[in-house]
Motif scaffolding. Structure first.
Motif, PDB file in Angstrom:
ATOM      1  N   ALA A  11      32.193  44.080  39.705  1.00 19.11           N
ATOM      2  CA  ALA A  11      31.540  44.549  40.934  1.00 19.11           C
ATOM      3  C   ALA A  11      32.288  45.750  41.516  1.00 19.11           C
ATOM      4  CB  ALA A  11      31.462  43.416  41.953  1.00 19.11           C
ATOM      5  N   LEU A  12      33.614  45.728  41.459  1.00 19.82           N
ATOM      6  CA  LEU A  12      34.408  46.851  41.948  1.00 19.82           C
ATOM      7  C   LEU A  12      34.140  48.108  41.122  1.00 19.82           C
ATOM      8  CD1 LEU A  12      37.743  44.963  42.636  1.00 19.82           C
ATOM      9  CD2 LEU A  12      36.312  46.083  44.371  1.00 19.82           C
ATOM     10  N   LEU A  13      33.949  47.938  39.827  1.00 18.98           N
ATOM     11  CA  LEU A  13      33.621  49.074  38.968  1.00 18.98           C
ATOM     12  C   LEU A  13      32.294  49.706  39.366  1.00 18.98           C
ATOM     13  CD1 LEU A  13      34.614  48.202  35.300  1.00 18.98           C
ATOM     14  CD2 LEU A  13      35.225  50.234  36.593  1.00 18.98           C
ATOM     15  N   VAL A  14      31.297  48.885  39.644  1.00 15.54           N
ATOM     16  CA  VAL A  14      29.992  49.391  40.070  1.00 15.54           C
ATOM     17  C   VAL A  14      30.142  50.194  41.360  1.00 15.54           C
ATOM     18  CG1 VAL A  14      27.705  48.701  40.930  1.00 15.54           C
ATOM     19  CG2 VAL A  14      28.669  47.592  38.893  1.00 15.54           C
ATOM     20  N   ALA A  15      30.872  49.636  42.323  1.00 16.95           N
ATOM     21  CA  ALA A  15      31.090  50.328  43.598  1.00 16.95           C
ATOM     22  C   ALA A  15      31.860  51.628  43.377  1.00 16.95           C
ATOM     23  CB  ALA A  15      31.833  49.418  44.576  1.00 16.95           C
ATOM     24  N   VAL A  65      41.483  48.650  41.908  1.00 17.06           N
ATOM     25  CA  VAL A  65      40.881  49.798  42.608  1.00 17.06           C
ATOM     26  C   VAL A  65      41.892  50.943  42.703  1.00 17.06           C
ATOM     27  CG1 VAL A  65      39.998  50.598  44.844  1.00 17.06           C
ATOM     28  CG2 VAL A  65      39.163  48.456  43.856  1.00 17.06           C
ATOM     29  N   HIS A  66      43.122  50.618  43.022  1.00 13.64           N
ATOM     30  CA  HIS A  66      44.179  51.625  43.106  1.00 13.64           C
ATOM     31  C   HIS A  66      44.288  52.383  41.776  1.00 13.64           C
ATOM     32  CE1 HIS A  66      47.931  53.259  44.793  1.00 13.64           C
ATOM     33  NE2 HIS A  66      48.437  53.126  43.574  1.00 13.64           N
ATOM     34  N   SER A  67      44.266  51.647  40.682  1.00  9.71           N
ATOM     35  CA  SER A  67      44.392  52.280  39.370  1.00  9.71           C
ATOM     36  C   SER A  67      43.158  53.116  39.038  1.00  9.71           C
ATOM     37  CB  SER A  67      44.642  51.235  38.285  1.00  9.71           C
ATOM     38  OG  SER A  67      43.516  50.408  38.107  1.00  9.71           O
ATOM     39  N   LEU A  68      41.969  52.643  39.402  1.00  8.33           N
ATOM     40  CA  LEU A  68      40.756  53.423  39.163  1.00  8.33           C
ATOM     41  C   LEU A  68      40.818  54.762  39.892  1.00  8.33           C
ATOM     42  CD1 LEU A  68      37.964  50.692  39.478  1.00  8.33           C
ATOM     43  CD2 LEU A  68      38.808  51.768  37.368  1.00  8.33           C
ATOM     44  N   LEU A  69      41.305  54.733  41.117  1.00  6.42           N
ATOM     45  CA  LEU A  69      41.403  55.977  41.881  1.00  6.42           C
ATOM     46  C   LEU A  69      42.453  56.916  41.286  1.00  6.42           C
ATOM     47  CD1 LEU A  69      40.881  54.591  45.471  1.00  6.42           C
ATOM     48  CD2 LEU A  69      39.300  56.036  44.153  1.00  6.42           C
ATOM     49  N   HIS A  70      43.533  56.365  40.728  1.00  2.00           N
ATOM     50  CA  HIS A  70      44.488  57.218  40.013  1.00  2.00           C
ATOM     51  C   HIS A  70      43.805  57.862  38.806  1.00  2.00           C
ATOM     52  CE1 HIS A  70      48.277  57.021  42.034  1.00  2.00           C
ATOM     53  NE2 HIS A  70      48.371  55.696  41.962  1.00  2.00           N
ATOM     54  N   LEU A  71      42.967  57.089  38.104  1.00  3.10           N
ATOM     55  CA  LEU A  71      42.244  57.662  36.972  1.00  3.10           C
ATOM     56  C   LEU A  71      41.344  58.811  37.420  1.00  3.10           C
ATOM     57  CD1 LEU A  71      41.128  54.469  34.986  1.00  3.10           C
ATOM     58  CD2 LEU A  71      43.046  56.003  34.468  1.00  3.10           C
ATOM     59  N   ARG A  72      40.823  58.715  38.623  1.00  2.28           N
ATOM     60  CA  ARG A  72      39.923  59.733  39.177  1.00  2.28           C
ATOM     61  C   ARG A  72      40.694  60.948  39.686  1.00  2.28           C
ATOM     62  NH1 ARG A  72      35.705  62.156  38.389  1.00  2.28           N
ATOM     63  NH2 ARG A  72      34.274  62.572  40.085  1.00  2.28           N
ATOM     64  N   HIS A 123      39.667  55.563  50.463  1.00  4.47           N
ATOM     65  CA  HIS A 123      38.774  55.273  49.330  1.00  4.47           C
ATOM     66  C   HIS A 123      38.981  53.851  48.811  1.00  4.47           C
ATOM     67  CE1 HIS A 123      36.927  59.256  48.529  1.00  4.47           C
ATOM     68  NE2 HIS A 123      37.966  59.655  49.244  1.00  4.47           N
ATOM     69  N   GLU A 124      40.233  53.401  48.754  1.00  3.19           N
ATOM     70  CA  GLU A 124      40.512  52.020  48.329  1.00  3.19           C
ATOM     71  C   GLU A 124      39.789  51.027  49.230  1.00  3.19           C
ATOM     72  OE1 GLU A 124      45.065  52.735  46.663  1.00  3.19           O
ATOM     73  OE2 GLU A 124      44.750  51.984  48.700  1.00  3.19           O
ATOM     74  N   GLU A 125      39.966  51.190  50.532  1.00  2.00           N
ATOM     75  CA  GLU A 125      39.355  50.266  51.493  1.00  2.00           C
ATOM     76  C   GLU A 125      37.840  50.298  51.408  1.00  2.00           C
ATOM     77  OE1 GLU A 125      40.866  47.906  53.222  1.00  2.00           O
ATOM     78  OE2 GLU A 125      42.798  48.549  52.450  1.00  2.00           O
ATOM     79  N   GLN A 126      37.270  51.480  51.212  1.00  2.00           N
ATOM     80  CA  GLN A 126      35.819  51.609  51.119  1.00  2.00           C
ATOM     81  C   GLN A 126      35.282  50.843  49.910  1.00  2.00           C
ATOM     82  OE1 GLN A 126      34.444  55.645  50.545  1.00  2.00           O
ATOM     83  NE2 GLN A 126      32.413  55.169  51.346  1.00  2.00           N
ATOM     84  N   GLY A 178      33.271  43.138  49.460  1.00  2.00           N
ATOM     85  CA  GLY A 178      33.596  42.047  50.359  1.00  2.00           C
ATOM     86  C   GLY A 178      35.031  41.570  50.263  1.00  2.00           C
ATOM     87  N   ILE A 179      35.919  42.426  49.785  1.00  2.00           N
ATOM     88  CA  ILE A 179      37.343  42.074  49.700  1.00  2.00           C
ATOM     89  C   ILE A 179      38.042  42.686  50.916  1.00  2.00           C
ATOM     90  CG2 ILE A 179      39.474  42.303  48.364  1.00  2.00           C
ATOM     91  CD1 ILE A 179      37.413  40.676  46.864  1.00  2.00           C
ATOM     92  N   SER A 180      38.706  41.838  51.686  1.00  2.00           N
ATOM     93  CA  SER A 180      39.404  42.334  52.878  1.00  2.00           C
ATOM     94  C   SER A 180      40.901  42.080  52.745  1.00  2.00           C
ATOM     95  CB  SER A 180      38.871  41.662  54.140  1.00  2.00           C
ATOM     96  OG  SER A 180      39.314  40.321  54.215  1.00  2.00           O
ATOM     97  N   ARG A 181      41.655  42.644  53.656  1.00  2.00           N
ATOM     98  CA  ARG A 181      43.111  42.435  53.666  1.00  2.00           C
ATOM     99  C   ARG A 181      43.466  40.974  53.932  1.00  2.00           C
ATOM    100  NH1 ARG A 181      46.394  46.963  53.928  1.00  2.00           N
ATOM    101  NH2 ARG A 181      45.294  48.903  54.259  1.00  2.00           N
TER     102      ARG A 181
END
Length: 153
Positions: free
Chosen positions: A23-27, A116-123, A139-142, A148-151
């Motif tokens: 789901a995170l990949l889709v987002a 998500v952190h690693s995906l953004l590094h890839l980007r 971007h991570e938080e978004q 639906g993942i919160s702190r």
């Protein structure tokens, strides 16, 4: 975006964590404009293995939580229709579990954040200077919020 998960350790990720990664990949693809035919290759390791990888590729002889290795040279490469290896992600499950205790949240939340952190590094995002760090965190938080993942998880 296809996700291939490899294990260099005995322990496996829970099915709900894998579903959350998907789901995170889709987002991520939707929010970052990444084509969905690109492949992410993830390897789950322990601290010793990630330390070796970190030493070899970054000349840092310490264990870390996650490493990202982009596998394309420019965004033009992403327009190819054939499957494209977007990047490699290496996560230390051992390190993530230790951080769960430090941050007092669930393993699912920690692994989601690291992914998500690693995906953004890839980007191409980075956090070496404060303004870049703030942009990356936004971007991570978004992306995490989209799933639906919160702190507090």
């Amino acid at each position: 975006m296809p996700l291939e998960i490899n294990y260099e350790i005995e322990e496996r990720l829970e099915d709900d964590v894998i579903a959350t990664f998907e789901a995170l990949l889709v987002a991520f693809c939707r929010l970052e404009g990444v084509p969905t035919h690109a492949l992410i290759d993830m390897t789950i390791v322990d601290d010793e293995i990630i330390r070796q990888i970190n030493s070899e590729y970054r000349q840092k002889d310490v264990a870390t939580d996650v490493l990202s290795f982009p596998q394309y040279e420019r965004d033009d490469d992403l327009t190819r229709e054939m499957p494209l290896l977007y990047g490699d992600v290496v996560i230390s499950l051992e390190h993530a579990k230790a951080q769960v205790k430090s941050y007092n949240h669930s393993l699912k939340r920690e692994l989601s954040y690291l992914f998500v952190h690693s995906l953004l590094h890839l980007r191409g995002y980075d956090h070496m200077i404060e303004s870049d760090k703030k942009e990356m965190r936004r971007h991570e938080e978004q992306i995490l919020h989209e799933v639906g993942i919160s702190r507090d998880d």
